[in-house]
Design an enzyme around this catalytic site. Sequence first.
Site, PDB file in Angstrom:
ATOM      1  CE  LYS A   1      -6.499  22.510  42.638  1.00 38.40           C
ATOM      2  NZ  LYS A   1      -5.833  23.745  42.205  1.00 38.40           N
TER       3      LYS A   1
ATOM      4  CG  ASP B   1      -5.510  25.280  38.806  1.00 36.85           C
ATOM      5  OD1 ASP B   1      -6.606  25.816  39.043  1.00 36.85           O
ATOM      6  OD2 ASP B   1      -5.029  24.375  39.517  1.00 36.85           O
TER       7      ASP B   1
END
Length: 274
Positions: free
Chosen positions: A70, A106
């Site tokens: 990420k 997220d």
Amino acid sequence: MISGHTRVFGLLGHPVRHSLSPEMHSTLLRELGIDGVYVAFDVDPTRAHLVGEAIRTLDLVGVNLTVPFKTAILPQLDHLTRAAEEAGAVNVVTQLEGTLSGTNTDGIGLYRALQEEHGFQAQGSTCVILGAGGAARAIAAHLASEGAERIELHNRSAARAQDSCAHLAQFYPHTAFQPCPLGTLPPCELVVNALGGGAEATVAAMDLAPLPRHAIWCDINYWMKAPPQLAACAERGLRTSTGLGMLIHQGALSFELFTGHPVDPARIRAFLTR
């Protein structure tokens, strides 16, 4: 049928074999008549610096990223959305003619799940996030964007928590971001466990007494059979949430970014329930 025209989407991370995403996305592609397939790529973390070039070379249309890629992919991208800049991490990358764009779902994915499951509103709230990595920062950023008054990042590494709070404060100066050691909980409206595997014993040892009866305990590790404290919170009468709702809303957001087709999250929930 897979042909030479089939577009390829995927999940890149390590480990990824436990993920429900390949079956979920491939089913949606099939149901909507889209010539595409979604597969899991378990990538050696030592080759993280090659992930961006691999996406371009293999002409992958879009990918989801999980640990440890990420943040590693950030220098390899051509464009970042504000959500990705706030999180300092991306979990969705789309590719168009060699140009890679990264975003992070997220925070909004979890928030939509909490709204759906509990009617949660962050305005004026105090929130505690266990962890200070990319997912924790993304969740903190979205809570701040929704008006959270105070957000504490509890982490094993004090330096990482401090750096994350300083980073977030640049975007949301009106929210108080506070780095804290992992262990003691304050009174708050929401606790989100964004720590990965290995921290279960520490989380399980936390005293839940300071949490008010209206608090929500959320664990984003949907793949864990028995996330620490989730059952204990339910026994105390607190509201609880697994990471499944977050996965559902992230999946819907990712699918739309990949294909341009909006998907009702209820459709994904029904599939995962089956």
